[in-house]
Scaffold this motif. Structure first.
Motif, PDB file in Angstrom:
ATOM      1  N   VAL A 286       0.844  -1.198   0.000  1.00 34.42           N
ATOM      2  CA  VAL A 286       0.000   0.000   0.000  1.00 34.42           C
ATOM      3  C   VAL A 286       0.883   1.253   0.000  1.00 34.42           C
ATOM      4  N   LEU A 287       0.647   2.134  -0.954  1.00 32.99           N
ATOM      5  CA  LEU A 287       1.387   3.404  -0.974  1.00 32.99           C
ATOM      6  C   LEU A 287       0.810   4.360   0.074  1.00 32.99           C
ATOM      7  N   PRO A 288       1.648   5.250   0.625  1.00 30.44           N
ATOM      8  CA  PRO A 288       1.148   6.181   1.643  1.00 30.44           C
ATOM      9  C   PRO A 288      -0.003   7.053   1.152  1.00 30.44           C
ATOM     10  N   ALA A 289      -0.023   7.350  -0.139  1.00 28.50           N
ATOM     11  CA  ALA A 289      -1.111   8.186  -0.657  1.00 28.50           C
ATOM     12  C   ALA A 289      -2.461   7.489  -0.463  1.00 28.50           C
ATOM     13  N   VAL A 290      -2.438   6.159  -0.448  1.00 27.17           N
ATOM     14  CA  VAL A 290      -3.676   5.389  -0.236  1.00 27.17           C
ATOM     15  C   VAL A 290      -3.968   5.276   1.263  1.00 27.17           C
ATOM     16  N   ASP A 291      -2.964   4.863   2.018  1.00 21.13           N
ATOM     17  CA  ASP A 291      -3.104   4.761   3.473  1.00 21.13           C
ATOM     18  C   ASP A 291      -1.700   4.751   4.066  1.00 21.13           C
ATOM     19  N   HIS A 292      -1.345   5.828   4.783  1.00 15.36           N
ATOM     20  CA  HIS A 292       0.028   5.906   5.271  1.00 15.36           C
ATOM     21  C   HIS A 292       0.229   5.220   6.636  1.00 15.36           C
ATOM     22  N   THR A 293      -0.788   4.496   7.112  1.00 11.13           N
ATOM     23  CA  THR A 293      -0.608   3.813   8.396  1.00 11.13           C
ATOM     24  C   THR A 293      -0.393   2.307   8.233  1.00 11.13           C
ATOM     25  N   ARG A 294      -0.381   1.830   6.998  1.00  7.34           N
ATOM     26  CA  ARG A 294      -0.188   0.387   6.789  1.00  7.34           C
ATOM     27  C   ARG A 294       0.698   0.147   5.575  1.00  7.34           C
ATOM     28  N   GLU A 295       1.384  -1.003   5.565  1.00  7.44           N
ATOM     29  CA  GLU A 295       2.256  -1.332   4.432  1.00  7.44           C
ATOM     30  C   GLU A 295       1.634  -2.380   3.521  1.00  7.44           C
ATOM     31  N   THR A 296       0.701  -3.180   4.073  1.00  9.13           N
ATOM     32  CA  THR A 296       0.086  -4.228   3.245  1.00  9.13           C
ATOM     33  C   THR A 296      -1.431  -4.106   3.322  1.00  9.13           C
ATOM     34  N   ILE A 297      -2.084  -4.773   2.376  1.00  6.46           N
ATOM     35  CA  ILE A 297      -3.552  -4.741   2.340  1.00  6.46           C
ATOM     36  C   ILE A 297      -4.163  -5.731   3.337  1.00  6.46           C
ATOM     37  N   LEU A 298      -3.339  -6.509   4.034  1.00  4.97           N
ATOM     38  CA  LEU A 298      -3.874  -7.537   4.929  1.00  4.97           C
ATOM     39  C   LEU A 298      -4.817  -6.922   5.969  1.00  4.97           C
ATOM     40  N   ALA A 299      -6.019  -7.462   6.048  1.00  6.13           N
ATOM     41  CA  ALA A 299      -7.018  -7.002   7.016  1.00  6.13           C
ATOM     42  C   ALA A 299      -6.862  -7.807   8.303  1.00  6.13           C
ATOM     43  N   PRO A 300      -7.427  -7.334   9.420  1.00  8.39           N
ATOM     44  CA  PRO A 300      -7.325  -8.112  10.660  1.00  8.39           C
ATOM     45  C   PRO A 300      -7.809  -9.543  10.437  1.00  8.39           C
ATOM     46  N   GLY A 301      -7.023 -10.501  10.897  1.00  9.51           N
ATOM     47  CA  GLY A 301      -7.395 -11.897  10.732  1.00  9.51           C
ATOM     48  C   GLY A 301      -6.831 -12.531   9.475  1.00  9.51           C
ATOM     49  N   GLU A 302      -6.307 -11.721   8.563  1.00 10.19           N
ATOM     50  CA  GLU A 302      -5.766 -12.300   7.331  1.00 10.19           C
ATOM     51  C   GLU A 302      -4.314 -12.748   7.527  1.00 10.19           C
ATOM     52  N   VAL A 303      -4.018 -13.931   6.997  1.00  8.67           N
ATOM     53  CA  VAL A 303      -2.669 -14.488   7.079  1.00  8.67           C
ATOM     54  C   VAL A 303      -2.162 -14.757   5.674  1.00  8.67           C
ATOM     55  N   LEU A 304      -0.932 -14.342   5.429  1.00 10.37           N
ATOM     56  CA  LEU A 304      -0.282 -14.680   4.164  1.00 10.37           C
ATOM     57  C   LEU A 304       0.194 -16.129   4.295  1.00 10.37           C
ATOM     58  N   THR A 305      -0.305 -17.035   3.456  1.00 11.47           N
ATOM     59  CA  THR A 305       0.014 -18.453   3.658  1.00 11.47           C
ATOM     60  C   THR A 305       1.041 -18.999   2.673  1.00 11.47           C
ATOM     61  N   GLU A 306       1.051 -18.484   1.454  1.00 10.54           N
ATOM     62  CA  GLU A 306       2.054 -19.006   0.515  1.00 10.54           C
ATOM     63  C   GLU A 306       2.389 -18.006  -0.581  1.00 10.54           C
ATOM     64  N   VAL A 307       3.560 -18.227  -1.157  1.00 16.08           N
ATOM     65  CA  VAL A 307       4.018 -17.439  -2.298  1.00 16.08           C
ATOM     66  C   VAL A 307       4.114 -18.392  -3.478  1.00 16.08           C
ATOM     67  N   LEU A 308       3.537 -17.992  -4.596  1.00 18.10           N
ATOM     68  CA  LEU A 308       3.558 -18.844  -5.783  1.00 18.10           C
ATOM     69  C   LEU A 308       4.398 -18.206  -6.882  1.00 18.10           C
ATOM     70  N   LEU A 309       5.402 -18.962  -7.338  1.00 19.67           N
ATOM     71  CA  LEU A 309       6.241 -18.478  -8.431  1.00 19.67           C
ATOM     72  C   LEU A 309       5.730 -19.095  -9.727  1.00 19.67           C
ATOM     73  N   PRO A 310       5.523 -18.266 -10.757  1.00 22.29           N
ATOM     74  CA  PRO A 310       5.101 -18.833 -12.041  1.00 22.29           C
ATOM     75  C   PRO A 310       6.264 -19.625 -12.652  1.00 22.29           C
ATOM     76  N   PRO A 311       5.976 -20.539 -13.595  1.00 22.96           N
ATOM     77  CA  PRO A 311       7.075 -21.296 -14.200  1.00 22.96           C
ATOM     78  C   PRO A 311       8.086 -20.360 -14.860  1.00 22.96           C
ATOM     79  N   PRO A 312       9.365 -20.719 -14.825  1.00 27.23           N
ATOM     80  CA  PRO A 312      10.366 -19.843 -15.453  1.00 27.23           C
ATOM     81  C   PRO A 312      10.120 -19.757 -16.959  1.00 27.23           C
ATOM     82  N   LEU A 313      10.290 -18.562 -17.518  1.00 19.61           N
ATOM     83  CA  LEU A 313      10.098 -18.387 -18.957  1.00 19.61           C
ATOM     84  C   LEU A 313      11.330 -18.919 -19.679  1.00 19.61           C
TER      85      LEU A 313
END
Lengths: 323, 212
Positions: A192-219
């Motif tokens: 999240v950019l400060p212009a949108v909301d300068h009190t947070r860095e991510t869009i994660l809402a209360p209760g939300e957990v980042l569970t995995e990162v998915l990498l697309p197949p290499p080109l």
């Protein structure tokens, strides 16, 4: 001594979601950033929700499409030394290896690295700054050596992660689980950019957990790297850097991801540079032109104009290394 | 001695202190130990969440240098403070206490980590090794011996952390080159600036370990 808090260790993601939705709950992955923030009184925690019991969120496995799934609790050390990542997605392996110190990489997780709080000394210090709900960003009139030259607005932090820029360059996605279910989004949209909301860095809402990162197949013809410039040779945050994820076909750039680090409140993608590179043969002239374009529109502050030539040089050097 | 139970820290006889079995058994917070055992034998009954209220001490089983200890910890206790203040293992040093200096480095399951940024509760079920655990009987272990021989310190305060970082590095990479040593030791600061000797000591320690 740390301030007092309730400790919760859920055994399933749905229990974690429930525990994290409680008021004043803070997620503990590796704990390296959380404990530092609590000790320095940057914020409080009524409860610390330790994710360390969620074994399903640990480890790296191939996906059906030839990509890779990295559990959010996989340590940075595991990401850095994974031979498959080093080969197929080198920018990420190099970013993970360049982060923090050996001990912190053994403990800190990929999910935590994306969700860590900024290192701005006003934010970390005893200042009621805008990001902490105060009125002003002290960096504007104060000491801003390590602050943003892009994307600042009401707050001028830089994003401290060395894995975020590579992941944006690689067009990776993250899975997020919350009270309303699961969703996937590009890593780029996590921040999240400060212009949108300068009190947070991510869009994660209360209760939300980042569970995995998915990498697309290499080109086909994929090349990449992460170049980090810092004051010391190791164990420091980026003054500036660049993640590159290119694919080259018949001697010409077929696709390009170019994302700066250490210069903006989020990983700073430069689509104009990506567009410039595609369809052309990568040579010294193109690298110089791309580097010039990468810093176009930079707005340095009183103490950080050194970042403009620094990042420009880093981009040119990184592109030449892949030429 | 190894794997033996340390009676000094067995709190079972310590009446009057608020305590409960924790994390070894998965129990709802408000349930006592006896009930918890019942709950475990009927798995459908209990929610799968372990928790501990703020300020509430719980009994934690810690395996340190091969010995099993039972200690009372509260949620905010760090592994560093428990090692030093409850187990008397003062070889592990507090420095910055924010994960910058490395003086508190220990091995957790064989991997170097900062004990100041590790909650004691997070070491539950893991094997902790401190500098005291590197002794081979009455003799110094290979990394310790190499630090002495190479004069790899001045004031010595950061040394236990340096030694543990070196031990962690050498377990992962038994024959590191100079660059790998510099990188592997980069999470530990030495205010006396003994770095050159420290790098030599790590190189020598690698040889000592091989000759063992």
């Amino acid at each position: 001594m740390l301030p007092s808090f309730r400790y919760v260790r859920p055994r399933t993601v749905s229990e974690a979601v429930k525990a994290l939705a409680a008021e004043g709950a803070r997620a503990h992955a590796g704990g390296t950033d959380l404990l530092g923030c609590l000790r320095d009184g940057v914020f409080d925690a009524k409860s610390v929700v330790s994710l360390s019991g969620l074994d399903d969120l640990k480890g790296i496995s191939p996906t059906k499409d030839g990509g890779l799934k990295i559990g959010a609790l996989t340590t940075l050390a595991e990401v850095a030394r994974h031979p498959g990542i080093a080969k197929g997605w080198p920018a990420l392996a190099q970013g993970a290896a360049a982060a923090a110190s050996p001990q912190l990489r053994n403990q800190g997780t990929l999910g935590g690295n994306l969700c860590q709080r900024p290192r701005c000394w006003y934010f970390r210090g005893d200042f009621d700054c805008a990001r902490k709900g105060g009125e002003i960003c002290y960096a504007v009139e104060g000491e801003n050596t390590y602050h943003a030259i892009f994307g600042g607005s009401g707050c001028f932090i830089v994003h401290p992660s060395d894995t975020a820029s590579p992941l944006v360059a690689l067009r990776a996605t993250v899975k997020v689980v919350g009270p309303k279910g699961a969703r996937s989004l590009p890593v780029e949209k996590l921040f999240v950019l400060p212009a949108v909301d300068h009190t947070r860095e991510t869009i994660l809402a209360p209760g939300e957990v980042l569970t995995e990162v998915l990498l697309p197949p290499p080109l086909e013809g994929a090349k990449g790297l992460y170049r980090k410039v810092r004051s010391r040779g190791a164990w420091d945050f980026a003054l500036g850097g660049v993640a590159l994820a290119l694919s080259v076909k018949d001697g010409k750039v077929a696709s390009a991801g170019v994302v700066l680090s250490g210069v903006a409140p989020t990983p700073w993608r430069v689509p104009e540079v990506e567009k410039l590179l595609v369809g052309k043969a990568l040579d010294a002239k193109l690298a110089a032109e791309a580097a010039e374009l990468a810093v176009k529109g930079a707005e340095p502050m009183s103490g950080n104009d050194y970042k403009v030539p620094l990042v420009k040089g880093a981009v040119e050097e990184a592109l030449l290394a892949l030429a | 001695m190894a794997d033996g139970k340390d009676d000094r820290n067995d709190l079972d006889t310590n009446g009057g202190v608020s305590r409960r079995g924790f994390l070894g058994s998965v129990v709802p917070a408000a349930v006592g130990v006896a009930v918890a055992r019942e709950a475990l034998s009927a798995p459908a009954a209990a929610p799968a969440v372990a928790e501990l209220p703020a300020g509430e001490p719980a009994k934690l089983t810690l395996v340190v240098n091969g010995r099993t200890h039972k200690v009372l910890v509260e949620p905010r206790d760090t592994l560093l403070s428990v090692l030093r203040e409850k187990l008397g293992l003062t070889g592990t040093k507090p420095g910055c206490e924010r994960g910058e200096c490395g003086a508190c480095t220990v091995l957790i399951d064989g991997v170097a980590r900062y004990s100041c940024l590790t909650l004691a509760l997070e070491a539950d079920g893991k094997k902790v090794t401190t500098v005291e655990g590197l002794m081979e009987g009455e003799e110094l272990g290979p990394v310790q011996k190499a630090f002495v021989e190479e004069d790899a310190f001045q004031c010595g305060y950061c040394t236990p952390g340096q030694v543990m970082a070196a031990e962690g590095l050498l377990r992962e990479n038994p024959e590191p080159g100079l660059d790998e040593i510099r990188h592997g030791m980069s999470g530990n600061l030495c205010r006396c600036g003994a770095y050159a000797h420290i790098f030599k000591a790590v190189d020598k320690a690698a040889r000592f370990r091989k000759e063992r």
